[in-house]
Design a protein around this motif. Sequence first.
Motif, PDB file in Angstrom:
ATOM      1  N   GLU A 125       0.837  -1.205   0.000  1.00  0.00           N
ATOM      2  CA  GLU A 125       0.000   0.000   0.000  1.00  0.00           C
ATOM      3  C   GLU A 125       0.875   1.259   0.000  1.00  0.00           C
ATOM      4  OE1 GLU A 125      -3.883  -1.847   2.374  1.00  0.00           O
ATOM      5  OE2 GLU A 125      -2.843  -0.087   3.141  1.00  0.00           O
ATOM      6  N   ILE A 126       1.957   1.211   0.756  1.00  0.00           N
ATOM      7  CA  ILE A 126       2.874   2.353   0.778  1.00  0.00           C
ATOM      8  C   ILE A 126       3.605   2.461  -0.562  1.00  0.00           C
ATOM      9  CG2 ILE A 126       5.005   3.236   1.810  1.00  0.00           C
ATOM     10  CD1 ILE A 126       2.537   3.776   3.487  1.00  0.00           C
ATOM     11  N   ALA A 127       3.942   1.333  -1.179  1.00  0.00           N
ATOM     12  CA  ALA A 127       4.589   1.364  -2.492  1.00  0.00           C
ATOM     13  C   ALA A 127       3.687   2.051  -3.511  1.00  0.00           C
ATOM     14  CB  ALA A 127       4.919  -0.056  -2.940  1.00  0.00           C
ATOM     15  N   ASN A 128       2.386   1.767  -3.444  1.00  0.00           N
ATOM     16  CA  ASN A 128       1.435   2.420  -4.352  1.00  0.00           C
ATOM     17  C   ASN A 128       1.356   3.915  -4.074  1.00  0.00           C
ATOM     18  OD1 ASN A 128       0.811  -0.023  -5.565  1.00  0.00           O
ATOM     19  ND2 ASN A 128      -0.943  -0.423  -4.226  1.00  0.00           N
ATOM     20  N   LEU A 129       1.382   4.283  -2.779  1.00  0.00           N
ATOM     21  CA  LEU A 129       1.353   5.696  -2.392  1.00  0.00           C
ATOM     22  C   LEU A 129       2.592   6.417  -2.910  1.00  0.00           C
ATOM     23  CD1 LEU A 129       0.090   8.011  -0.617  1.00  0.00           C
ATOM     24  CD2 LEU A 129       1.558   7.163   1.233  1.00  0.00           C
ATOM     25  N   ILE A 130       3.746   5.779  -2.753  1.00  0.00           N
ATOM     26  CA  ILE A 130       5.006   6.376  -3.216  1.00  0.00           C
ATOM     27  C   ILE A 130       4.963   6.617  -4.714  1.00  0.00           C
ATOM     28  CG2 ILE A 130       7.464   5.881  -3.582  1.00  0.00           C
ATOM     29  CD1 ILE A 130       7.400   4.466  -0.816  1.00  0.00           C
ATOM     30  N   SER A 131       4.437   5.638  -5.428  1.00  0.00           N
ATOM     31  CA  SER A 131       4.340   5.759  -6.884  1.00  0.00           C
ATOM     32  C   SER A 131       3.360   6.854  -7.293  1.00  0.00           C
ATOM     33  CB  SER A 131       3.917   4.420  -7.489  1.00  0.00           C
ATOM     34  OG  SER A 131       3.768   4.524  -8.883  1.00  0.00           O
ATOM     35  N   ALA A 132       2.217   6.886  -6.629  1.00  0.00           N
ATOM     36  CA  ALA A 132       1.168   7.845  -6.992  1.00  0.00           C
ATOM     37  C   ALA A 132       1.581   9.283  -6.702  1.00  0.00           C
ATOM     38  CB  ALA A 132      -0.126   7.505  -6.248  1.00  0.00           C
ATOM     39  N   GLU A 133       2.263   9.502  -5.566  1.00  0.00           N
ATOM     40  CA  GLU A 133       2.609  10.863  -5.165  1.00  0.00           C
ATOM     41  C   GLU A 133       4.066  11.225  -5.469  1.00  0.00           C
ATOM     42  OE1 GLU A 133       1.099  12.356  -1.534  1.00  0.00           O
ATOM     43  OE2 GLU A 133      -0.683  11.073  -1.549  1.00  0.00           O
ATOM     44  N   LYS A 134       4.755  10.282  -6.143  1.00  0.00           N
ATOM     45  CA  LYS A 134       6.127  10.538  -6.626  1.00  0.00           C
ATOM     46  C   LYS A 134       7.085  10.971  -5.514  1.00  0.00           C
ATOM     47  CE  LYS A 134       4.789  11.629 -11.382  1.00  0.00           C
ATOM     48  NZ  LYS A 134       3.426  11.074 -11.256  1.00  0.00           N
ATOM     49  N   PHE A 135       7.004  10.265  -4.374  1.00  0.00           N
ATOM     50  CA  PHE A 135       7.939  10.547  -3.289  1.00  0.00           C
ATOM     51  C   PHE A 135       9.332  10.077  -3.685  1.00  0.00           C
ATOM     52  CE2 PHE A 135       3.964  10.237  -0.677  1.00  0.00           C
ATOM     53  CZ  PHE A 135       3.986  11.546  -0.234  1.00  0.00           C
ATOM     54  N   GLU A 136      10.338  10.839  -3.276  1.00  0.00           N
ATOM     55  CA  GLU A 136      11.725  10.520  -3.609  1.00  0.00           C
ATOM     56  C   GLU A 136      12.477   9.883  -2.438  1.00  0.00           C
ATOM     57  OE1 GLU A 136      13.480  13.956  -6.076  1.00  0.00           O
ATOM     58  OE2 GLU A 136      11.764  14.828  -4.997  1.00  0.00           O
ATOM     59  N   ALA A 137      11.985  10.077  -1.222  1.00  0.00           N
ATOM     60  CA  ALA A 137      12.617   9.522  -0.029  1.00  0.00           C
ATOM     61  C   ALA A 137      11.578   9.508   1.090  1.00  0.00           C
ATOM     62  CB  ALA A 137      13.838  10.342   0.377  1.00  0.00           C
ATOM     63  N   ALA A 138      11.901   8.819   2.188  1.00  0.00           N
ATOM     64  CA  ALA A 138      10.920   8.692   3.274  1.00  0.00           C
ATOM     65  C   ALA A 138      11.599   8.666   4.637  1.00  0.00           C
ATOM     66  CB  ALA A 138      10.080   7.430   3.085  1.00  0.00           C
ATOM     67  N   LEU A 139      10.824   9.031   5.651  1.00  0.00           N
ATOM     68  CA  LEU A 139      11.198   8.902   7.055  1.00  0.00           C
ATOM     69  C   LEU A 139      10.044   8.215   7.765  1.00  0.00           C
ATOM     70  CD1 LEU A 139      12.559  12.481   7.869  1.00  0.00           C
ATOM     71  CD2 LEU A 139      13.907  10.384   7.892  1.00  0.00           C
ATOM     72  N   ALA A 140      10.353   7.473   8.816  1.00  0.00           N
ATOM     73  CA  ALA A 140       9.289   6.861   9.623  1.00  0.00           C
ATOM     74  C   ALA A 140       9.654   6.972  11.086  1.00  0.00           C
ATOM     75  CB  ALA A 140       9.082   5.397   9.243  1.00  0.00           C
ATOM     76  N   ILE A 141       8.657   7.285  11.904  1.00  0.00           N
ATOM     77  CA  ILE A 141       8.824   7.275  13.352  1.00  0.00           C
ATOM     78  C   ILE A 141       8.311   5.937  13.859  1.00  0.00           C
ATOM     79  CG2 ILE A 141       8.176   8.356  15.534  1.00  0.00           C
ATOM     80  CD1 ILE A 141       7.847  10.987  14.052  1.00  0.00           C
ATOM     81  N   HIS A 142       9.128   5.239  14.605  1.00  0.00           N
ATOM     82  CA  HIS A 142       8.945   3.880  15.119  1.00  0.00           C
ATOM     83  C   HIS A 142       9.447   2.864  14.096  1.00  0.00           C
ATOM     84  CE1 HIS A 142       6.182   5.532  18.231  1.00  0.00           C
ATOM     85  NE2 HIS A 142       6.782   4.604  18.943  1.00  0.00           N
TER      86      HIS A 142
END
Length: 309
Positions: free
Chosen positions: A46-63
Motif C-alpha cells: 500500500e505504501i509502495a502504491n502511495l510512493i508511486s502515486a505521489e512521486k515521493f523521492e525519499a521517506a522517514l518513519a517514526i517507530h
Amino acid sequence: MRLLLLACLRAQTGNATTAGRIQDHLEAVGHICSLKDAFGYENPSEIANLISAEKFEAALAIHLYKGGRLLQGSRIPFGIIFGGTDINEDIKHEEKHRVMGAVLEEARFAVAFTEKMKELAAAEWPDARSKIYIQTQGIMTTPSATFNWKRFLQNAEWHRREPHIHLVIIGPAVDPQFTSEVNEKANRAPGVHLLQEIPQDDLHAAVKRCFAVVNSSISEGMSAAILEAMDLDVPVLARNIPGNAAIIRHKDTGLLFTDPQEFVQLSKSLMNDPSLERKIVTKAKAYVKKHHSWECEREAYQNLVLKLQ
C-alpha cells in the motif's frame, strides 16, 4: 525532495507533535514533506502504491516497527526514528524483533533520542551501530495568554485533607479499555479531573499554572511533556524508569519516584521546601536549554535527510 513522513498521527499525542515538528524542520529548507498516518496502511504494498502515486523521492518513519515495517522493500531511500515502544516493548516479541532488524538493515540511518536507546538497539543489531545517530528532542513552548484554567477544576484522601490539591489528567483516549478503567477510578476520586486533549498552546498555559507535572508512565522513550514542563519552569515528578531517568537527575532537575507512597512523600517535600523547588526549576531550565535545543534538532534533521539524496 518530495519526502514521505510516516508516523502514528493520533491528534495531540507525542508522536503527532514530534512528526509535525520534523515536518516543519524539513520544509524550512525547501523540501516538500507529506505526513501520513501509519495506522492508515496495512502493508508495504500500500505504501509502495502511495510512493508511486505521489512521486515521493525519499521517506522517514517514526517507530522502527509501526512505521518502518511499511517501508520494507521500498524503492526509495529512507531513514528511521526510534520510538520508545521499539526498544521498551516491541523488541520483546520475536516476529517484531525480526521485522525491526530487517528494517534497520535497509535504512540509510536511524535516530535514537538517547545514548541508552542507541546502546540497547546496537546490542540487538550490532551491524547497525554505525548508522544510529543520537538526537534528543528539541523543545519550544508557546503558552496561550487566554487559557482559563479555573473552569476545569471542581472538587483521594490527600485532596480531602488538603482541598487545594488537584490532579488533572489531560490527553486523548487511545486505548478504549484502559480509558474506561481510568474514567471509572477517576469518578470515584474527588480532586482527580480527566480532560480531553486541548491545543498545544493551551496545554502549555495549563502546565504553566500548575505546581508540578507528573509522569507516571511505565514505558517511555523520551517524554516531551517532561521537557516542556522543564522549559516552562514547572517542577517534574516522574516514575523512575530508564526513559525518564535519562533526562532527570533526582533532586537536581526533577524528582523520581518508584511507588505511590514515594510520590506523595516527594510531592509534599517539594511543596514544603521552596529552596528545593527553585533549585529544580533553575537546573531543569538550564538542562533543556543546553541539551534540547529546537534549533539544534532542526539542523540535525536537515543534515540527516541529505543522506537520502
